[in-house]
Design a protein around this motif. Structure first.
Motif, PDB file in Angstrom:
ATOM      1  N   MET A 295       0.854  -1.201   0.000  1.00  0.00           N
ATOM      2  CA  MET A 295       0.000   0.000   0.000  1.00  0.00           C
ATOM      3  C   MET A 295       0.886   1.247   0.000  1.00  0.00           C
ATOM      4  SD  MET A 295      -2.989   1.447   0.135  1.00  0.00           S
ATOM      5  CE  MET A 295      -3.928  -0.078   0.240  1.00  0.00           C
ATOM      6  N   PRO A 296       0.703   2.144  -0.952  1.00  0.00           N
ATOM      7  CA  PRO A 296       1.558   3.331  -0.998  1.00  0.00           C
ATOM      8  C   PRO A 296       1.301   4.261   0.178  1.00  0.00           C
ATOM      9  CG  PRO A 296      -0.268   3.521  -2.541  1.00  0.00           C
ATOM     10  CD  PRO A 296      -0.331   2.146  -1.986  1.00  0.00           C
ATOM     11  N   ASP A 297       2.313   5.068   0.484  1.00  0.00           N
ATOM     12  CA  ASP A 297       2.170   6.062   1.541  1.00  0.00           C
ATOM     13  C   ASP A 297       1.178   7.123   1.073  1.00  0.00           C
ATOM     14  OD1 ASP A 297       2.471   7.815   3.571  1.00  0.00           O
ATOM     15  OD2 ASP A 297       4.404   8.596   2.879  1.00  0.00           O
ATOM     16  N   LEU A 298       0.131   7.325   1.849  1.00  0.00           N
ATOM     17  CA  LEU A 298      -0.903   8.273   1.431  1.00  0.00           C
ATOM     18  C   LEU A 298      -0.779   9.622   2.121  1.00  0.00           C
ATOM     19  CD1 LEU A 298      -4.009   5.920   1.442  1.00  0.00           C
ATOM     20  CD2 LEU A 298      -2.516   6.496  -0.443  1.00  0.00           C
ATOM     21  N   THR A 299       0.145   9.718   3.053  1.00  0.00           N
ATOM     22  CA  THR A 299       0.248  10.981   3.785  1.00  0.00           C
ATOM     23  C   THR A 299       0.825  12.053   2.870  1.00  0.00           C
ATOM     24  OG1 THR A 299       2.398  10.301   4.603  1.00  0.00           O
ATOM     25  CG2 THR A 299       0.513   9.899   6.017  1.00  0.00           C
ATOM     26  N   THR A 300       0.373  13.270   3.083  1.00  0.00           N
ATOM     27  CA  THR A 300       0.833  14.377   2.259  1.00  0.00           C
ATOM     28  C   THR A 300       1.603  15.363   3.120  1.00  0.00           C
ATOM     29  OG1 THR A 300      -1.288  15.446   2.633  1.00  0.00           O
ATOM     30  CG2 THR A 300      -1.018  14.240   0.577  1.00  0.00           C
ATOM     31  N   ALA A 301       2.456  16.114   2.464  1.00  0.00           N
ATOM     32  CA  ALA A 301       3.237  17.112   3.206  1.00  0.00           C
ATOM     33  C   ALA A 301       2.356  18.301   3.538  1.00  0.00           C
ATOM     34  CB  ALA A 301       4.417  17.555   2.348  1.00  0.00           C
ATOM     35  N   GLY A 302       2.356  18.682   4.805  1.00  0.00           N
ATOM     36  CA  GLY A 302       1.617  19.873   5.206  1.00  0.00           C
ATOM     37  C   GLY A 302       0.131  19.632   5.343  1.00  0.00           C
ATOM     38  N   PRO A 303      -0.526  20.497   6.115  1.00  0.00           N
ATOM     39  CA  PRO A 303      -1.970  20.349   6.318  1.00  0.00           C
ATOM     40  C   PRO A 303      -2.746  20.747   5.060  1.00  0.00           C
ATOM     41  CG  PRO A 303      -1.157  22.340   7.388  1.00  0.00           C
ATOM     42  CD  PRO A 303       0.039  21.627   6.844  1.00  0.00           C
TER      43      PRO A 303
ATOM     44  N   MET B   9      -3.971   7.137   9.468  1.00  0.00           N
ATOM     45  CA  MET B   9      -4.542   5.783   9.380  1.00  0.00           C
ATOM     46  C   MET B   9      -5.004   5.450   7.962  1.00  0.00           C
ATOM     47  SD  MET B   9      -6.763   5.441  12.919  1.00  0.00           S
ATOM     48  CE  MET B   9      -7.960   6.683  12.520  1.00  0.00           C
ATOM     49  N   ALA B  10      -4.864   6.410   7.045  1.00  0.00           N
ATOM     50  CA  ALA B  10      -5.458   6.273   5.713  1.00  0.00           C
ATOM     51  C   ALA B  10      -5.064   4.985   4.972  1.00  0.00           C
ATOM     52  CB  ALA B  10      -5.132   7.493   4.864  1.00  0.00           C
ATOM     53  N   PRO B  11      -3.798   4.579   4.974  1.00  0.00           N
ATOM     54  CA  PRO B  11      -3.469   3.351   4.210  1.00  0.00           C
ATOM     55  C   PRO B  11      -4.269   2.133   4.664  1.00  0.00           C
ATOM     56  CG  PRO B  11      -1.473   4.571   4.739  1.00  0.00           C
ATOM     57  CD  PRO B  11      -2.575   5.233   5.509  1.00  0.00           C
ATOM     58  N   ASP B  12      -4.381   1.945   5.978  1.00  0.00           N
ATOM     59  CA  ASP B  12      -5.155   0.797   6.479  1.00  0.00           C
ATOM     60  C   ASP B  12      -6.633   0.938   6.128  1.00  0.00           C
ATOM     61  OD1 ASP B  12      -2.953  -0.415   7.510  1.00  0.00           O
ATOM     62  OD2 ASP B  12      -3.252   0.329   9.568  1.00  0.00           O
ATOM     63  N   ILE B  13      -7.120   2.167   6.226  1.00  0.00           N
ATOM     64  CA  ILE B  13      -8.541   2.403   5.932  1.00  0.00           C
ATOM     65  C   ILE B  13      -8.821   2.140   4.453  1.00  0.00           C
ATOM     66  CG2 ILE B  13     -10.334   4.171   5.826  1.00  0.00           C
ATOM     67  CD1 ILE B  13      -8.921   5.504   8.257  1.00  0.00           C
ATOM     68  N   ARG B  14      -7.878   2.535   3.596  1.00  0.00           N
ATOM     69  CA  ARG B  14      -8.107   2.325   2.163  1.00  0.00           C
ATOM     70  C   ARG B  14      -8.127   0.832   1.826  1.00  0.00           C
ATOM     71  NH1 ARG B  14      -5.893   6.801  -1.759  1.00  0.00           N
ATOM     72  NH2 ARG B  14      -7.041   7.920  -0.139  1.00  0.00           N
TER      73      ARG B  14
END
Lengths: 187, 400
Positions: B1-9, B30-35
């Motif tokens: 699962m790719p990293d879904l976090t983004t830089a900055g709010p 938690m987005a990767p697990d949720i996806r």
């Protein structure tokens, strides 16, 4: 001419057959979309909606103007049917003791959709060189019109046993066959 | 699962305080697990029963449960959820929906019915209801009717006095009820007498005789498990009528409107979460977009950010007890639109065949359309906005 009244997957198959008898038509990007019956070995997200897709093989024919025009015709025919269904549905729904179809807001939305469909039909019927960009422009307008029509069905517009499925499949075939593939070019 | 976090709010989150910024970041992480869970639920909505250990499930449940009734209090990087704040709930649902909205709708917990119980129920009813959430328990909120939509004042489901004098009997039907056929209990809105004050909200147990539910197939959001419910003489005891000790003007109709208003910002947040996710997906798949296409993507992010600020604003207003229904409806409507347009833009930017080659994007573009039909359609909110214009109450006094 494809017949939208028999459901989009079957109509799409008829369009394939009319364009390339005995074969399936492939997109420029190398995809084929048809009914689950025509592509029975392929499974995927579309199978729930009676359709399937595959990578183009040697037994496919590249999409030409006639097939793209057929998709636009099929889409507009589908929208005409959806207008009729929307009118019947809205006539059967009441609020404040009157039919929703008597509401000015609803009537206006249906009138806008009908006029948009007619304009799109003229766009693809106009003489002149067929263009990939023009086909995409028309299909984008048809997609927007279809989504607005679906909204008039209320939550029924989200059910898989109503017009939403055929309109979604029309969006998919548009994305596959009519997208001009210019996303790498600067505006 | 790719990293879904983004830089900055994300744009528009500048209105959040440090506490809610932490909640947002925690839920986004938690987005990767949720996806991944969302994909499983899309294949089989009942797969949710195998996903109950996901931290997001506990967070979702806590966000809709007043703190004094929470049997578990998830720690979100040092923050605990109050379970009573509309803004807090909106932030959680938006962030979880960035991962996948299907998990939000498929999961157990109080959700909309909890908001109705919290708004109307007696102390004993609240205690009984929220105690059952430890189950885990799925719930439903049954307002919409086959021929009347969600027009509260026109509902036809009846609450008739039982012939034997022991409580009432529930008769009628509801349609488009999330989790209705799979839940254990929920709230049913019904009519005991003519007029707005004749509307009641009752707690119904799906195992009661006369209660029937069937699933409706949907184009997207399969996790919502939309259902058609029928009530054929379902017995309702006085203890099941929410807020029976209140005056009629503060019971059923009041509860329906309170719940809908409180939940509209959360639906808006979910739509924005999907839209933001679609923008990020396109950017991740196409890191070297031409300048013109990149500008389209950035313009979409700005639109999402602008609507997000409006959503947060109305949610904070609701928490402060200042409710402008016209503005609440407007942001729900606009969030649904911008979320859908973001998915369409992503489909366009990823080129021909993107709806075939990117299953997540195809799913998101179908899912996001469902928000149009939750908590009022566009036409309902257009009419409300117009009423706000007539009354001169739609625009805030101060200019932005």
């Amino acid at each position: 001419m494809a017949d939208s009244s028999i459901g989009y997957p079957a109509s799409l198959d008829a369009l394939h057959e009319a364009t390339a008898p005995g074969r399936l038509v492939a997109s420029a990007g190398g995809h084929v979309v048809a009914s689950s019956a025509a592509l029975p070995l392929v499974d995927g997200d579309l199978s729930r909606f009676g359709a399937a897709w595959a990578t183009a093989g040697q037994d496919t024919e590249p999409a030409a103007g006639q097939f793209r025009l057929g998709l636009l015709r099929l889409h507009t025919a589908l929208l005409r049917d959806t207008v009729t269904k929307a009118m019947a549905t809205l006539d059967g729904r009441t609020a404040d003791g009157t039919s929703l179809l008597s509401r000015q807001l609803i009537q206006g939305a249906l009138a806008d959709a009908a006029a948009e469909i007619r304009e799109c039909e003229q766009m693809y019927l106009m003489p002149g060189p067929p263009g990939v960009a023009k086909d995409w422009l028309i299909s984008q307008r048809l997609i927007a019109t279809g989504r607005r029509l679906l909204d008039l069905f209320g939550a029924r517009g989200f059910l898989a046993d109503g017009p939403a499925v055929d309109l979604f499949l029309a969006e998919v075939t548009s994305n596959v066959y009519l997208h001009p593939g210019t996303e790498n070019q600067d505006a | 699962m790719p990293d879904l976090t983004t830089a900055g709010p994300p744009l528009g989150t500048d209105l959040l305080d440090a506490r809610l910024t932490t909640v947002l970041r925690h839920c986004r992480d938690m987005a990767p697990d949720i996806r991944a869970a969302g994909a499983a639920i899309e294949r089989d909505p009942d797969a949710i029963v195998t996903l109950l250990d996901l931290p997001a499930v506990a967070v979702l449940r806590a966000a809709a449960t007043p703190q004094r009734y929470q049997y578990e209090t998830p720690d979100l990087d040092g923050v605990t959820l109050t379970g009573t704040s509309c803004l807090e709930w909106t932030v959680v649902l938006e962030a979880v929906s960035y991962g996948d909205p299907g998990l939000v709708l498929a999961g157990p917990g109080p959700s909309l019915s909890g908001a109705a119980v919290a708004a109307l129920g007696s102390e004993a009813q609240c205690a009984d209801y929220f105690a059952r959430m430890a189950g885990p328990t799925w719930t439903f909120f049954a307002l919409t009717e086959p021929n009347k939509g969600s027009a509260v004042l026109e509902l036809e489901t009846r609450l008739d006095r039982a012939p034997d004098g022991d409580g009432w009997l529930l008769n009628g039907a509801k349609r488009f009820v999330g989790n209705g056929a799979r839940a254990q209990l929920g709230v049913v809105f019904c009519r005991r007498a003519p007029g707005p004050w004749g509307i009641e909200a009752v707690l119904a147990d799906t195992s009661d005789p006369g209660f029937r539910g069937e699933l409706l197939p949907t184009v997207g959001l399969r996790g919502a498990r939309l259902s058609h419910l029928r009530f054929d003489g379902v017995r309702v005891a006085p203890a099941q009528v929410l807020g029976l000790d209140r005056p009629p003007s503060r019971r059923g109709f009041h509860g329906a409107m309170t719940t809908l208003l409180r939940c509209r910002p959360t639906i808006a947040g979910m739509a924005l979460g999907v839209g933001e996710a679609a923008c990020d997906y396109a950017a991740r798949q196409r890191p070297h977009l031409p300048a013109g296409q990149r500008a389209r993507l950035e313009a979409m992010r700005h639109r999402i950010g602008a609507v997000r600020r409006l959503v947060y604003e109305v949610a904070a207003d609701i928490d402060a007890g200042v409710v402008n229904a016209h503005r609440v409806g407007a942001v729900k409507m606009r969030a649904g639109h911008v979320g859908a347009e973001a998915t369409m833009l992503a489909v366009d930017l990823l080129g021909p065949g993107s709806l075939l080659e990117h299953p997540w994007l195809a799913k998101a573009s179908r899912d996001v359309r469902g928000f149009e039909y939750m908590e009022g359609t566009t036409n309902v909110h257009r009419q409300s906005i117009f009423q706000g214009l007539l009354k001169g109450t739609f625009f805030p006094e101060r200019a932005a």
